[in-house]
Each structure stands twice: as C-alpha cells, then as structure tokens.
Design a protein around this motif. Structure first.
Motif, PDB file in Angstrom:
ATOM      1  N   UNK A 379     -47.510 -20.023  77.874  1.00  0.00           N
ATOM      2  CA  UNK A 379     -48.763 -20.780  77.940  1.00  0.00           C
ATOM      3  C   UNK A 379     -48.747 -22.009  77.067  1.00  0.00           C
ATOM      4  N   UNK A 380     -49.868 -22.236  76.412  1.00  0.00           N
ATOM      5  CA  UNK A 380     -50.068 -23.456  75.640  1.00  0.00           C
ATOM      6  C   UNK A 380     -49.013 -23.634  74.545  1.00  0.00           C
ATOM      7  N   UNK A 381     -48.787 -22.590  73.773  1.00  0.00           N
ATOM      8  CA  UNK A 381     -47.875 -22.727  72.633  1.00  0.00           C
ATOM      9  C   UNK A 381     -46.451 -23.023  73.098  1.00  0.00           C
ATOM     10  N   UNK A 382     -46.059 -22.443  74.240  1.00  0.00           N
ATOM     11  CA  UNK A 382     -44.727 -22.724  74.783  1.00  0.00           C
ATOM     12  C   UNK A 382     -44.619 -24.179  75.242  1.00  0.00           C
ATOM     13  N   UNK A 383     -45.703 -24.695  75.806  1.00  0.00           N
ATOM     14  CA  UNK A 383     -45.695 -26.094  76.251  1.00  0.00           C
ATOM     15  C   UNK A 383     -45.533 -27.049  75.069  1.00  0.00           C
ATOM     16  N   UNK A 384     -46.216 -26.758  73.978  1.00  0.00           N
ATOM     17  CA  UNK A 384     -46.123 -27.629  72.798  1.00  0.00           C
ATOM     18  C   UNK A 384     -44.683 -27.668  72.297  1.00  0.00           C
ATOM     19  N   UNK A 385     -44.068 -26.494  72.181  1.00  0.00           N
ATOM     20  CA  UNK A 385     -42.679 -26.478  71.715  1.00  0.00           C
ATOM     21  C   UNK A 385     -41.751 -27.135  72.738  1.00  0.00           C
ATOM     22  N   UNK A 386     -42.019 -26.966  74.019  1.00  0.00           N
ATOM     23  CA  UNK A 386     -41.179 -27.580  75.057  1.00  0.00           C
ATOM     24  C   UNK A 386     -41.232 -29.102  74.975  1.00  0.00           C
ATOM     25  N   UNK A 387     -42.400 -29.660  74.648  1.00  0.00           N
ATOM     26  CA  UNK A 387     -42.499 -31.109  74.439  1.00  0.00           C
ATOM     27  C   UNK A 387     -41.616 -31.525  73.273  1.00  0.00           C
ATOM     28  N   UNK A 388     -41.663 -30.769  72.186  1.00  0.00           N
ATOM     29  CA  UNK A 388     -40.846 -31.093  71.021  1.00  0.00           C
ATOM     30  C   UNK A 388     -39.359 -30.977  71.342  1.00  0.00           C
ATOM     31  N   UNK A 389     -38.991 -29.948  72.074  1.00  0.00           N
ATOM     32  CA  UNK A 389     -37.575 -29.779  72.423  1.00  0.00           C
ATOM     33  C   UNK A 389     -37.094 -30.882  73.349  1.00  0.00           C
ATOM     34  N   UNK A 390     -37.923 -31.310  74.297  1.00  0.00           N
ATOM     35  CA  UNK A 390     -37.496 -32.369  75.215  1.00  0.00           C
ATOM     36  C   UNK A 390     -37.253 -33.678  74.464  1.00  0.00           C
ATOM     37  N   UNK A 391     -38.088 -33.972  73.472  1.00  0.00           N
ATOM     38  CA  UNK A 391     -37.870 -35.180  72.664  1.00  0.00           C
ATOM     39  C   UNK A 391     -36.573 -35.075  71.873  1.00  0.00           C
ATOM     40  N   UNK A 392     -36.274 -33.878  71.352  1.00  0.00           N
ATOM     41  CA  UNK A 392     -35.026 -33.678  70.615  1.00  0.00           C
ATOM     42  C   UNK A 392     -33.819 -33.816  71.539  1.00  0.00           C
ATOM     43  N   UNK A 393     -33.938 -33.348  72.786  1.00  0.00           N
ATOM     44  CA  UNK A 393     -32.836 -33.508  73.748  1.00  0.00           C
ATOM     45  C   UNK A 393     -32.555 -34.994  73.996  1.00  0.00           C
TER      46      UNK A 393
END
Length: 520
Positions: A379-393
């Motif tokens: 849900x929401x918390x996974x989306x927030x981390x996924x945004x952070x991971x995509x920027x790191x990628x």
C-alpha cells in the motif's frame, strides 16, 4: 545575533524562496512559495513561466523574510540569485518581458527534429555540451515559426536567475554556469558561441554580457526597493545555476568530486578540470560556477517532484498529523517507508528514465506489482519506498556512465539538497550504489552557494574556498549494507527490464510519457 546578512533568492522548478544568511553562513530565515507552470492548450508540451505572477511570489518572499524577522534592510550587504537551468526570458526594446518558459518547456518538438535531421544538433552538442531537447536553439526556432511577432520584437534574452537580478537592478548579465545551460555557449571558452548563433541566424546582440559568478552587476534600484523592502543601493551580484550553486555551497568544486543533488530534479554530477563531453550523447556537460572548472551530470527527471505529488495526492493524513507534531510531512512519510524491506514488498516505481540526452523519453508514471490479497504489505508505505528506490536506481545508472567517462571508481559520494533531509533515502542510495554516502550539515546548499557569491561580491570573502570552511562539514556518513547491496544489484537489473517494457507502451502510443524530449 550577527548584524550583517546576505540574501539569496532561489527560483526552482517547484518553488521560489528567499533565504537570509549571516556572514558566517548560518541560515537565519527563509520564506518559500510553491509554484507550477501552466501549459498552453494550443501548444502541446508547452509550459509558461509567468513573469508577472512569479515576480509577485518572489518579491513577497523577500518582503516576508525581512519583515517577519525584523531585519534592518541596511544590514543586508548584498543579494544574489540562483534558478533552474534552461528556462529563459525574452524582452522587447523597452526591456519589457514578452515571453518566458521554465526548464522543461517541450513545445519545440518539430524544431528539435529539424536540428537533429540536419546534423545541427550534433554540432551544437560538440560545442555546448548539451543536447537540444530543452535548450534555447530549438525554442528560438519555434518562436520564429510559430510566434514570429514575438521573435521580431525580441531584443534581449536572459536565463531565469539573470531575470531576477534584472528585476532588482535593471542590468542584463549572465554567469557561465547558468548561461551554459542555454545550449548557446562555447563551454570550452566559457562565452556565447558565435558558431551556434550563426547556425540559428540569431543576433548575438540579444545575449547578455558574460561574467564569472560573484561579479557585482549593479545595485537595487528604487522601484525594486519599494517592491521588496530591500534598501536601494544594495549590491546585486551574479550567482548562477541551481546545481552548480548547490555544489559550491558544500565546496564540491574540485576534480573528481561526485555529488548527488536531490531537489525537484536529481542531478548526479562530477567535477572536471576539462570540459569532458560524452561522445555517446547520454549525459551533459556545463560550466561550473568556479573559473576553469566544469561538471558532467545525469539528470533524474522529477525525482523530488514525484514525492511531492504523492504527498499531495495520497498523504492527507500525514499532512494533518505533521501539523500536530510540527514536523515536515516527509518525516512521517519516511517513518512509514522505514517499515518496508528493500524491494518495497515487490512494488516497483516507474518514473524517471536514466538520462540519454539524444533520445530522452520516460515511461508513463506508475506503480507495478501490488499484492491485492495483502493490503497491509502492499500500500501507501510501499509506494513511498518505491519512489525512493526508483530515484536511487536513476542515480546508480548515471554513476555507471560517469565512471565510464572518467575511467575512475567514484565510490565516495556526497548527497545534498532537500532529499538529503531523509535518513532512509540516504541509506537507500548507499545500499543501491554500494557506496559511502556523506550528507553535509547544510542540506539546502544551492541557496548557501548563492550566498557565498553574494558575499564575494560584497567583499566579505575573497574566494569560494575562503568562505566559512566549516559549512562543508559532514553530518553523517551512510555505509552500504552488503546484503542489501547484493539484493539491489539484482533489483536494479530487474528494474531496467521492467522500465524498458513500460517504455514500449509509450512508444506504441498506448500510454502517455512522464516527459518526452523535443525532437522525438
């Protein structure tokens, strides 16, 4: 409290701010206003920089930072500015603004295609260090073809940070860092390119004089003093482009210095003592604000704005609770994301693409792979981390290209900008890149770099290196977790494949891209 101050004005993609520093480099006050740039429906891809409305925002920020903090305007020794790169403002013979666009205005698609098909884009890239996607060459051709009256009336052109200083002083000038983002520069000589101007049949008389950052170009005139609350006669000093100012603020001015600047856009940059240009036309090279230095960068598109979008669209509860706790909503968002393991429980963020200047196109923004049978873990918390991971990628992809170009292993990285306020985001970058990530005490370093140049102009400092040495001090170093790094190596390769498939949908015109460069 110190009785003397320096004022930095910062016009970013997503907001403007007035930031007041004392002469030791301590931030004393800040006023900020978020803004956006509207599209003209008749010109797909266009974005308008509204000079009237945006000047109102800027001048009110200046007024508030002075009035709300009971600052004597006579105590402000100098003022300077920084801004997003590429955006430009045009003026008529009366020095009135007649047209302006921000950095990512994308209306000049056909004109960019013309420059590419006739090999002009290649020639411009070799001299300017930047592709024609969002720079001035294609925009001037667009005006010539679509708004010929504006084109004919144009007597002067500046970049956006230069426009701010014009509003304060009435003087036209640019510095090498923001001037070189125009695509009209000879970056080796750090001057406007006669060759590129001739290719475009553009009169060089419209281009402002070029000086190095820290040069006094005039003083605050009486109308600007009335508009802003500044004292008439206050020195107005050239600052420069936001990324270069961010590097200056934390003294990343020496060859081999690798920095990630996490703002509305994310820049992964390395400083060079030569104008190193990518022969494959993936990254771009601009002048650094320091004489005889350049920087190569890869740009993460909307990495910071993506998090802002998610905050505004889905985090009403976090915004409300943040007000109660008197903290930034991003703090609460990171607290949620910190509960999620690396890989975001399978949720994958598709936003910015790795930069390829010659063919820069992004997939349609999306989250993939929700587990609808397990909402507490998807849900929401996974989306927030996924945004952070995509920027790191994205930063990881750019680092790999930079290491290829420089033939160096660059594994000690400084992370600055608004994104660096987040401890989780900093750790994710360290884990994805497999590198030590140092976060400086000063996060909003673009404003500080601008203040340094204001201080140089005022005679407070003699050079960038001599200005408050302690401000480059590191607050914390994040070390990569070996297990997370190995996992992220696999996830990064998987993300690249997923992104390529998502991009196919855009190429087939089934989905709309996050952004598409002109000429594609």
């Amino acid at each position: 409290m110190n009785s003397e101050y320096i004022l930095a004005i910062d016009a970013g993609t997503g907001s403007c701010r007035a930031v007041l520093f004392d002469i030791e480099g301590n931030q004393k006050a800040i006023e900020q206003k978020e803004w956006s740039h509207d599209e003209l429906s008749k010109y797909p891809g266009s974005q308008v920089f509204d000079t009237k409305e945006n000047w109102e925002s800027i001048r009110h920020c200046i007024q508030k930072v002075i009035r709300n903090n009971e600052i004597d305007p006579a105590a402000i020794r100098a003022v300077s500015s920084t801004s997003m790169r590429e955006g430009m403002v045009l003026y008529n013979e009366k020095d009135e603004e007649i047209w302006a666009c921000p950095n990512v205005d994308g209306r000049a698609r056909e004109e960019a295609r013309f420059l590419i098909e006739n090999n002009f884009a290649e020639e411009i890239y070799k001299e300017s260090g930047d592709w024609i996607s969002i720079t001035s060459p294609s925009r001037f051709l667009w005006l010539k073809n679509n708004e010929p009256e504006i084109y004919k009336k144009t007597k002067k052109m500046t970049m956006i940070s230069d426009w701010i200083l014009f509003k304060l002083s009435g003087e036209f000038a640019t510095d090498c860092s923001v001037g070189s983002s125009s695509g009209l520069f000879n970056i080796r000589e750090r001057v406007w390119s006669s060759n590129i101007a001739n290719l475009l049949e553009l009169a060089k008389t419209i281009l402002p004089e070029v000086y190095e950052s820290g040069t006094v170009i005039g003083t605050v005139h009486s109308q600007a003093a009335e508009d802003t609350g500044l004292l008439a006669g206050t020195p107005v000093v050239l600052g420069g482009a936001d990324t270069q100012m961010g590097l200056t603020g934390i003294k990343r001015i020496h060859p081999g210095d690798l920095t990630i600047v996490g703002g509305s856009f994310w820049q992964t940059t390395v400083v060079s003592d030569t104008p190193l240009i990518d022969k494959e036309k993936r990254l771009r090279t601009l002048c650094h604000s320091v004489p005889n230095k350049w920087m190569v960068e890869g740009i993460g598109f909307y990495c910071g704005l993506t998090m802002r979008w998610f905050r505004d669209a889905f985090c009403d509860l976090e915004i409300e609770r943040a007000e109660e706790r008197k903290v930034d909503p991003y703090v609460l968002m990171e607290e949620l994301a910190a509960k999620v393991p690396p890989g975001s429980n399978g949720v994958t963020g598709i936003f910015s693409n790795i930069m390829d200047a010659k063919r820069w196109i992004h997939a349609s923004p999306s989250f993939l792979q929700f587990d609808i049978d397990n909402p507490s873990h998807s849900g929401k918390k996974e989306c927030i981390r996924a945004i952070q991971e995509s920027a790191a990628y994205i930063s990881n992809g750019h680092l790999k290209i930079i290491e290829e170009l420089t033939e160096k292993n660059l594994r000690n990285i400084v992370f600055t900008g608004g994104g660096a306020k987040g401890q989780l985001w900093s750790q994710i970058i360290a884990d994805v890149l497999g590198a030590n990530v140092s976060v400086p005490k000063v996060k909003e370093s673009s404003s500080l770099g601008t203040a340094i140049y204001a201080g140089i102009g005022a005679g407070i400092y003699t050079s960038v290196d001599s200005a408050f040495e302690e401000k480059k001090a590191i607050e914390k170093v994040y070390f990569p977790n070996p297990e997370n790094y190995q996992l992220y190596c696999e996830l990064f390769d998987r993300w690249l494949k997923i992104y390529a498939r998502s991009l196919e949908l855009v190429e087939q015109k089934l989905t709309r891209p996050l952004w598409r460069a002109n000429g594609l």
